[in-house]
Design a protein around this motif. Structure first.
Motif, PDB file in Angstrom:
ATOM      1  N   TYR A  69       0.859  -1.269   0.170  1.00 27.40           N
ATOM      2  CA  TYR A  69       0.084   0.039  -0.102  1.00 27.40           C
ATOM      3  C   TYR A  69       1.077   1.005   0.036  1.00 27.40           C
ATOM      4  O   TYR A  69       1.945   1.026   0.343  1.00 27.40           O
ATOM      5  N   ASN A  71       1.854   5.033   1.392  1.00 31.95           N
ATOM      6  CA  ASN A  71       1.542   5.851   2.484  1.00 31.95           C
ATOM      7  C   ASN A  71       2.223   7.354   2.142  1.00 31.95           C
ATOM      8  O   ASN A  71       3.522   7.444   1.995  1.00 31.95           O
ATOM      9  N   LEU A  76       4.709   0.515   1.098  1.00 31.41           N
ATOM     10  CA  LEU A  76       5.046  -0.230   2.127  1.00 31.41           C
ATOM     11  C   LEU A  76       4.304  -1.689   1.895  1.00 31.41           C
ATOM     12  O   LEU A  76       3.153  -1.679   1.521  1.00 31.41           O
ATOM     13  N   PRO A  84       6.417  -1.034   9.726  1.00 29.17           N
ATOM     14  CA  PRO A  84       6.516  -0.834   8.197  1.00 29.17           C
ATOM     15  C   PRO A  84       7.656  -1.603   7.590  1.00 29.17           C
ATOM     16  O   PRO A  84       8.677  -1.540   8.077  1.00 29.17           O
ATOM     17  N   GLN A 107      10.641   3.200   6.350  1.00 29.59           N
ATOM     18  CA  GLN A 107       9.801   3.721   5.392  1.00 29.59           C
ATOM     19  C   GLN A 107      10.052   3.629   3.868  1.00 29.59           C
ATOM     20  O   GLN A 107       9.284   3.860   3.237  1.00 29.59           O
TER      21      GLN A 107
HETATM   22  C1  LIG Z   1       2.910   7.301   6.985  1.00 27.30           C
HETATM   23  O1  LIG Z   1       3.591   8.377   6.795  1.00 27.30           O
HETATM   24  C2  LIG Z   1       3.635   9.210   8.160  1.00 27.30           C
HETATM   25  C3  LIG Z   1       4.095  10.422   7.754  1.00 27.30           C
HETATM   26  O2  LIG Z   1       5.525  10.309   7.232  1.00 27.30           O
HETATM   27  C4  LIG Z   1       4.181   8.384   9.268  1.00 27.30           C
HETATM   28  O3  LIG Z   1       4.053   9.259  10.256  1.00 27.30           O
HETATM   29  C5  LIG Z   1       3.377   7.201   9.567  1.00 27.30           C
HETATM   30  O4  LIG Z   1       4.167   6.575  10.504  1.00 27.30           O
HETATM   31  C6  LIG Z   1       3.470   6.549   8.327  1.00 27.30           C
HETATM   32  N1  LIG Z   1       2.654   5.312   8.386  1.00 27.30           N
HETATM   33  C7  LIG Z   1       3.041   3.999   8.257  1.00 27.30           C
HETATM   34  C8  LIG Z   1       2.159   2.788   8.414  1.00 27.30           C
HETATM   35  O5  LIG Z   1       4.350   3.659   8.236  1.00 27.30           O
END
Ligand SMILES: *[C@@H]1O[C@H](CO)[C@@H](O)[C@H](O)[C@H]1NC(C)=O
Length: 168
Positions: A69, A71, A76, A84, A107
């Motif tokens: 998916y 983000n 991720l 993640p 990330q």
């Molecule tokens: C999605 O991105 C936001 C902003 O960068 C971050 O804070 C959040 O942890 C991320 N979500 C996941 C599931 O990694």
């Protein structure tokens, strides 16, 4: 009247809430458009190579396919852990025409998107398309082509598109 209004607002809130909290759409990444038919209709999955590390390998088995998916512009992998797994496009620091795609804890790289159903990385970062090669896990593996080089594609590799096939 006031009572009716608040009832309507309550109902609206009840409808809106599940939409606001819904998780991002998950998809499989499926290869298409290869001239070598063996490299079509394959699904990307995370192939464990060490603690927190995976290579992007492809399989025809949809049950092995990883769920992916977006983000923002991070792609991720949902490997059923609490943290993640981000898709990493390895930086081109070695004058190479293509580089590996990894799926590591964290990330991953910025710049991924789905246009139409086409999964891609950022051209500004050097993305020149996807490459699938029969590689050292004895299976097809995913790389990206660097758009600033003109690659001589080996016969064991195919240029492909990656289609985001949404999971219900
Ligand atoms: C999605 O991105 C936001 C902003 O960068 C971050 O804070 C959040 O942890 C991320 N979500 C996941 C599931 O990694």
């Amino acid at each position: 009247m006031k009572f009716i209004t608040s009832l309507v607002m309550l109902a609206a809130a009840a409808i809106a809430a599940p939409i606001a909290s819904s998780s991002p759409k998950h998809f499989h990444l499926k290869s298409t458009g290869a001239t070598n038919a063996e490299h079509n209709n394959l699904y990307v999955y995370a192939y464990h190579t060490g603690a927190g590390l995976n290579d992007a390998v492809l399989t025809s088995d949809i049950n092995t396919a990883s769920s992916v998916y977006l983000n923002g512009t991070n792609a991720l992998f949902d490997l059923k852990t609490e943290f993640p797994w981000g898709v990493v496009a390895v930086g081109d620091t070695n004058y190479a025409s293509w580089e590996p795609i990894l799926i590591n804890a964290g990330q991953g790289s910025d710049g991924f998107s789905v246009k139409g159903n086409n999964f891609q990385w950022s051209e500004a970062s050097g993305f020149g398309g996807w490459l699938v090669c029969d590689w050292y896990h004895n299976a097809p593996q995913l790389f990206y082509l660097n758009r600033y080089y003109s690659a001589t594609i080996p016969s064991s590799c195919s240029k492909v598109q990656l289609q985001a096939e949404y999971i219900n």
